[in-house]
Design a protein around this motif. Structure first.
Motif, PDB file in Angstrom:
ATOM      1  N   GLY A  73     -35.817   3.474  -6.249  1.00 49.35           N
ATOM      2  CA  GLY A  73     -36.844   3.254  -5.275  1.00 49.35           C
ATOM      3  C   GLY A  73     -36.954   1.935  -4.658  1.00 49.35           C
ATOM      4  N   ARG A  74     -35.681   1.354  -4.773  1.00 47.75           N
ATOM      5  CA  ARG A  74     -35.823  -0.173  -3.911  1.00 47.75           C
ATOM      6  C   ARG A  74     -35.070  -0.681  -3.270  1.00 47.75           C
ATOM      7  N   ASP A  75     -36.490  -0.991  -1.759  1.00 51.75           N
ATOM      8  CA  ASP A  75     -36.282  -1.254  -0.583  1.00 51.75           C
ATOM      9  C   ASP A  75     -36.875  -2.780  -0.958  1.00 51.75           C
ATOM     10  N   VAL A  76     -35.372  -3.439  -0.223  1.00 47.63           N
ATOM     11  CA  VAL A  76     -35.847  -4.736  -0.279  1.00 47.63           C
ATOM     12  C   VAL A  76     -36.369  -4.883   1.387  1.00 47.63           C
ATOM     13  N   ASP A  77     -36.312  -4.204   2.600  1.00 49.29           N
ATOM     14  CA  ASP A  77     -37.013  -4.765   3.614  1.00 49.29           C
ATOM     15  C   ASP A  77     -37.912  -4.513   3.514  1.00 49.29           C
ATOM     16  N   TYR A  78     -38.048  -3.504   2.586  1.00 52.18           N
ATOM     17  CA  TYR A  78     -39.931  -3.340   2.450  1.00 52.18           C
ATOM     18  C   TYR A  78     -40.617  -4.451   1.299  1.00 52.18           C
ATOM     19  N   TYR A  79     -39.321  -5.002   0.201  1.00 51.53           N
ATOM     20  CA  TYR A  79     -40.408  -5.939  -0.328  1.00 51.53           C
ATOM     21  C   TYR A  79     -40.619  -7.437   0.796  1.00 51.53           C
ATOM     22  N   LYS A  80     -39.993  -7.324   1.748  1.00 55.29           N
ATOM     23  CA  LYS A  80     -39.355  -8.704   2.437  1.00 55.29           C
ATOM     24  C   LYS A  80     -40.909  -8.211   3.177  1.00 55.29           C
ATOM     25  N   SER A  81     -41.188  -7.328   3.928  1.00 54.11           N
ATOM     26  CA  SER A  81     -43.013  -7.284   4.620  1.00 54.11           C
ATOM     27  C   SER A  81     -44.126  -6.880   3.365  1.00 54.11           C
ATOM     28  N   ALA A  92     -36.151  -9.348  -6.368  1.00 58.43           N
ATOM     29  CA  ALA A  92     -35.876  -8.472  -7.235  1.00 58.43           C
ATOM     30  C   ALA A  92     -34.997  -8.117  -7.205  1.00 58.43           C
ATOM     31  N   CYS A  93     -34.311  -7.127  -7.966  1.00 58.72           N
ATOM     32  CA  CYS A  93     -32.830  -6.609  -9.046  1.00 58.72           C
ATOM     33  C   CYS A  93     -31.976  -5.933  -8.419  1.00 58.72           C
ATOM     34  N   THR A  94     -30.529  -6.638  -9.414  1.00 66.49           N
ATOM     35  CA  THR A  94     -29.886  -5.527  -8.899  1.00 66.49           C
ATOM     36  C   THR A  94     -29.571  -4.857 -10.737  1.00 66.49           C
ATOM     37  N   GLY A  95     -28.845  -4.386 -10.287  1.00 70.00           N
ATOM     38  CA  GLY A  95     -28.814  -3.438 -11.702  1.00 70.00           C
ATOM     39  C   GLY A  95     -29.339  -1.685 -11.819  1.00 70.00           C
ATOM     40  N   PHE A  96     -29.593  -1.483 -12.941  1.00 64.64           N
ATOM     41  CA  PHE A  96     -29.869   0.096 -13.452  1.00 64.64           C
ATOM     42  C   PHE A  96     -31.135   0.429 -14.254  1.00 64.64           C
ATOM     43  N   VAL A  97     -32.430   1.210 -14.818  1.00 64.02           N
ATOM     44  CA  VAL A  97     -33.332   0.897 -15.684  1.00 64.02           C
ATOM     45  C   VAL A  97     -32.687   1.417 -16.960  1.00 64.02           C
ATOM     46  N   GLY A  98     -31.508   2.180 -16.438  1.00 65.97           N
ATOM     47  CA  GLY A  98     -30.707   3.015 -17.478  1.00 65.97           C
ATOM     48  C   GLY A  98     -29.628   3.822 -17.057  1.00 65.97           C
ATOM     49  N   VAL A 124     -24.481 -12.809  -2.513  1.00 64.68           N
ATOM     50  CA  VAL A 124     -24.527 -12.565  -0.538  1.00 64.68           C
ATOM     51  C   VAL A 124     -25.235 -11.705  -0.536  1.00 64.68           C
ATOM     52  N   GLY A 125     -25.972 -10.626  -1.084  1.00 65.20           N
ATOM     53  CA  GLY A 125     -26.867  -9.966  -0.743  1.00 65.20           C
ATOM     54  C   GLY A 125     -26.795  -8.578  -0.742  1.00 65.20           C
ATOM     55  N   ILE A 126     -28.205  -7.796  -0.802  1.00 66.17           N
ATOM     56  CA  ILE A 126     -28.478  -6.077  -1.309  1.00 66.17           C
ATOM     57  C   ILE A 126     -27.874  -5.974   0.215  1.00 66.17           C
ATOM     58  N   GLY A 127     -27.506  -5.074   0.332  1.00 66.51           N
ATOM     59  CA  GLY A 127     -26.545  -4.230   1.492  1.00 66.51           C
ATOM     60  C   GLY A 127     -27.004  -4.987   2.250  1.00 66.51           C
ATOM     61  N   ASP A 128     -27.454  -4.695   3.540  1.00 67.34           N
ATOM     62  CA  ASP A 128     -27.502  -5.803   4.917  1.00 67.34           C
ATOM     63  C   ASP A 128     -29.372  -6.580   5.027  1.00 67.34           C
ATOM     64  N   THR A 129     -29.606  -6.626   3.724  1.00 67.01           N
ATOM     65  CA  THR A 129     -31.008  -7.294   3.761  1.00 67.01           C
ATOM     66  C   THR A 129     -30.720  -8.845   4.273  1.00 67.01           C
ATOM     67  N   GLY A 130     -29.990  -9.282   2.996  1.00 65.25           N
ATOM     68  CA  GLY A 130     -29.812 -10.888   3.767  1.00 65.25           C
ATOM     69  C   GLY A 130     -30.864 -10.885   2.139  1.00 65.25           C
ATOM     70  N   SER A 131     -31.481 -10.433   1.983  1.00 64.31           N
ATOM     71  CA  SER A 131     -31.755 -11.014   0.587  1.00 64.31           C
ATOM     72  C   SER A 131     -30.729 -10.985  -0.455  1.00 64.31           C
ATOM     73  N   ARG A 132     -30.765 -11.957  -1.700  1.00 63.36           N
ATOM     74  CA  ARG A 132     -30.329 -11.765  -2.560  1.00 63.36           C
ATOM     75  C   ARG A 132     -30.898 -11.855  -4.088  1.00 63.36           C
ATOM     76  N   ALA A 133     -30.484 -10.733  -4.251  1.00 64.28           N
ATOM     77  CA  ALA A 133     -31.327 -10.609  -6.091  1.00 64.28           C
ATOM     78  C   ALA A 133     -31.346 -11.784  -6.967  1.00 64.28           C
ATOM     79  N   GLY A 134     -32.347 -11.437  -7.940  1.00 62.44           N
ATOM     80  CA  GLY A 134     -32.608 -12.442  -8.588  1.00 62.44           C
ATOM     81  C   GLY A 134     -32.702 -12.474 -10.186  1.00 62.44           C
ATOM     82  N   VAL A 135     -32.942 -11.349 -10.188  1.00 65.82           N
ATOM     83  CA  VAL A 135     -32.495 -10.320 -11.816  1.00 65.82           C
ATOM     84  C   VAL A 135     -31.855  -9.279 -11.968  1.00 65.82           C
TER      85      VAL A 135
END
Length: 317
Positions: A73-81, A92-98, A124-135
């Motif tokens: 359910g990660r939604d980085v554009d939503y997080y930016k808003s 935001a993170c990259t990776g998997f819960v498990g 580089v970024g997550i998809g086309d959001t322009g946002s980079r994962a921090g963890v």
């Protein structure tokens, strides 16, 4: 310059403020968006989430680390808003819960592919959001033992962390020995790893706290608020005083530098009802008063909420 990746861009660690280091804007299992019982309109998620983040900000919270992960359910554009609306920094993170939450495309991927994917989302970024994962998020699959897929994800995460300098958070701190072995093989210092959920009622008896500390790892007491006293009792709940006493023992045993705290709350759950009344603001409404009542010094509270998270989240080049 020292920096931390947030969804609105990198910031100096001294701007993080008080940090909730293990939280969720909205978490659900893969496919939860198809569940008609718990499906909500985007506007409903927004209306449920904004007041919680605004309250977090009013309490003195500065940064919300979302560890929802790919496929959940990660939604980085939503997080930016949300970040722009509330003034709360969101990481935001990259990776998997498990491994058991990775859809087949990722579950079948090689370590090299997963490594490249994690590094891309960080640099580089997550998809086309322009946002980079921090963890980076990794986890032990249900059943309590690391699967072969978990081990592939852990190894890719270790390589990505060593390459990019971002830290790793784990879902659960059980079966830690194979994880530590992988991190050692990949040359990742253990202070770059936060072993999460070391305090939950189901798994805390199986968490080798002292051994993880001895290896140099950090431990997250990050399910504060999931208590047996609440009305909507989750299976991982624990008596409030028991958890607090456990945490205070680790503080008193000299482990302050290696401890971080959070509530693992869901602002607006995806595909399930969530736990009524439990929010990220438990940190300020209950945990901090409990610590003060127990005689914990203000400098220690500051270290737990500000200094330790800043040190952990800072990208190390």
């Amino acid at each position: 310059m020292s920096r931390v990746n947030t969804v609105l861009g990198p910031i100096p660690p001294e701007e993080l403020g008080a940090v909730a280091v293990h939280e969720h804007i909205g978490y659900g299992m893969p496919g939860s968006e198809l569940d008609t019982q718990w499906w909500r309109m985007p506007e409903e998620h927004y209306e449920a989430t904004v007041p919680k983040l605004r309250q977090f900000r009013e309490y003195g919270g500065g940064t919300f680390v979302d560890v929802t992960g790919i496929c959940n359910g990660r939604d980085v554009d939503y997080y930016k808003s949300l970040s722009a609306k509330t003034g709360v920094h969101i990481v935001a993170c990259t990776g998997f819960v498990g491994g058991d939450t990775a859809l087949p495309f990722f579950a079948r991927a090689s370590v090299d592919y997963l490594t490249r994917h994690f590094v891309h989302e960080i640099t580089v970024g997550i998809g086309d959001t322009g946002s980079r994962a921090g963890v980076i998020k990794v986890g032990v699959s249900r059943g309590g033992r690391m699967t072969e897929l978990d081990q592939r994800i852990y190894r890719a995460a270790a390589r990505a962390a060593a390459t990019t300098g971002v830290p790793i958070l784990t879902h659960l701190a059980i079966d830690a020995e194979p994880a530590v072995a992988i991190f050692a093989e990949e040359g990742l210092p253990l202070d770059r790893v936060l072993f999460g959920h070391a305090d939950d009622g189901l798994n805390s008896p199986r968490t080798p706290h002292e051994w993880i500390f001895e290896q140099g790892g950090r431990i997250g007491f990050d399910t504060f608020g999931y208590e047996t006293e609440i009305e909507d009792l989750p299976f991982w709940a624990r008596p409030r005083q028991e958890r607090l006493d456990h945490f205070l023992r680790l503080l008193n045993n000299g482990h302050l530098d290696q401890l971080l705290v959070s509530a693992d709350a869901n602002c607006s759950p995806l595909g399930w009802p969530g736990v009524k009344g439990h929010t990220v603001n438990y940190i300020f409404e209950d945990l901090v008063p409990d610590l003060r009542d127990a005689g914990v010094a203000e400098a220690t509270v500051t270290k737990l909420l500000i200094d330790n998270p800043a040190d952990f989240l800072t990208i190390r080049t």
